[in-house]
Write a protein that holds these residues in place. Sequence first.
Motif, mmCIF file in Angstrom:
data_model
loop_
_atom_site.group_PDB
_atom_site.id
_atom_site.type_symbol
_atom_site.label_atom_id
_atom_site.label_comp_id
_atom_site.label_asym_id
_atom_site.label_seq_id
_atom_site.Cartn_x
_atom_site.Cartn_y
_atom_site.Cartn_z
ATOM 1 N N GLN A 92 0.837 -1.201 0.000
ATOM 2 C CA GLN A 92 0.000 0.000 0.000
ATOM 3 C C GLN A 92 0.875 1.255 0.000
ATOM 4 O O GLN A 92 1.976 1.249 0.549
ATOM 5 N N PRO A 93 0.399 2.353 -0.644
ATOM 6 C CA PRO A 93 1.213 3.569 -0.736
ATOM 7 C C PRO A 93 1.599 4.122 0.632
ATOM 8 O O PRO A 93 0.763 4.201 1.540
ATOM 9 N N PRO A 99 1.617 7.555 -5.069
ATOM 10 C CA PRO A 99 1.213 6.148 -5.173
ATOM 11 C C PRO A 99 2.271 5.243 -5.784
ATOM 12 O O PRO A 99 2.038 4.047 -5.925
ATOM 13 N N CYS A 102 5.436 2.260 -2.225
ATOM 14 C CA CYS A 102 4.608 1.483 -1.309
ATOM 15 C C CYS A 102 5.448 0.823 -0.217
ATOM 16 O O CYS A 102 6.678 0.837 -0.264
ATOM 17 N N CYS A 232 5.019 -0.877 -5.789
ATOM 18 C CA CYS A 232 3.555 -0.987 -5.920
ATOM 19 C C CYS A 232 3.132 -1.913 -7.057
ATOM 20 O O CYS A 232 2.010 -1.798 -7.572
#
Length: 370
Positions: A92-93, A99, A102, A232
């Motif tokens: 998750q970021p 974004p 992560c 990510c």
Amino acid sequence: MLDPVIEFFERIFHAIGRGFGVVIAAILWPFVTVAGWYSRRGWLVRIPVLVVLVLLVAGYGHFIWVAERWTNYNPDYPDRYEFASRTVSPGQPLDPANPAQCAPSAIVQVTGDLIDFNINQNTWVPSMPLSKAGLFGLEWKYTPFLDNKAAFQLGINQVIRRTTVELVDRLGRVRGTSQINQNLQNARQAMAYDEDAWWLTFSPPFVQPSTPERQREALRALTAFNGELEKCTGEFDARADNLLQFLDRITGDIGSTSDILRQQMEASNAGWLDARADDRFWFTYGQLYAYYGLLRATQSDFADVYNDRRIDIVWNRTAEQLRSALDMTPFIISNGNESSWIMPSHLATMGFYVLRVRSNLVEMRDILER
């Protein structure tokens, strides 16, 4: 009046002395025989034999040094990860505004570091030729010597193998329906390799990858998977049912080890003279050493589940018990009768810690199932 008593004890001590003399003579006889044979030979025979003896002495010296030297052993090793500061689930970021960056997985990181500890920071003892050769053909595990570190490493290795399987089957994919991650698959296959493989073998093709080589492949694969998470592009499914299944596998693994301890306790109560007690003890210790770090990493990766299901209290008790078990490092492992006051049962004490940890893991699973 005292002369008969004195003579009686003199006879006892003389008998004991003769017994020691017979034992020492039996031990020295092969060496004396070889020395006599060697002194009667010419230099064409003496030089090769001398070279072989020097190599054996140097080899066993190195083996003893490696088998008795524990590098970077630290039961508090999980503290350096600062798990409490990790607030984002793996994959998750870290920052909603960015974004592309992560969070990695603490489970994967600790697993990789345990591999590094086993094969890079320390020499992997089980695959060393002199470790497999044993003491004049008798495996070291059947002696009280030079097998503690090997058993400790094998205990850690057992945990790493279990974790890589769970990463492939459940944690590293979404709901078990997405494609298996190739890096995790590579890590699992590498960790499934023989634990005692050396680079030379008596069977074709006579040259093979050693166990440390294959485990380094697993380390690289785990590092690559965490790299995917940080970019990510990887998947880590931190769901409650995945945590439940992971804890279930750990519970089964620890339960199996508890049964091994029980069988050894029932098979012998020879105290300090039980040659199998030490490797059973240190194998279990290696498992608990590895699970202490991995379960703390699990709390970090599944922080949302821990907080939502309120299992922190049970988990904190489990962590305390795991850490207490790691304080148990006797110089000589004894497997005596449980009621003995001279030869204690270290296996019984270790088994008690194992069962306490297992019961708390079962309680955590029960909470997750509600």
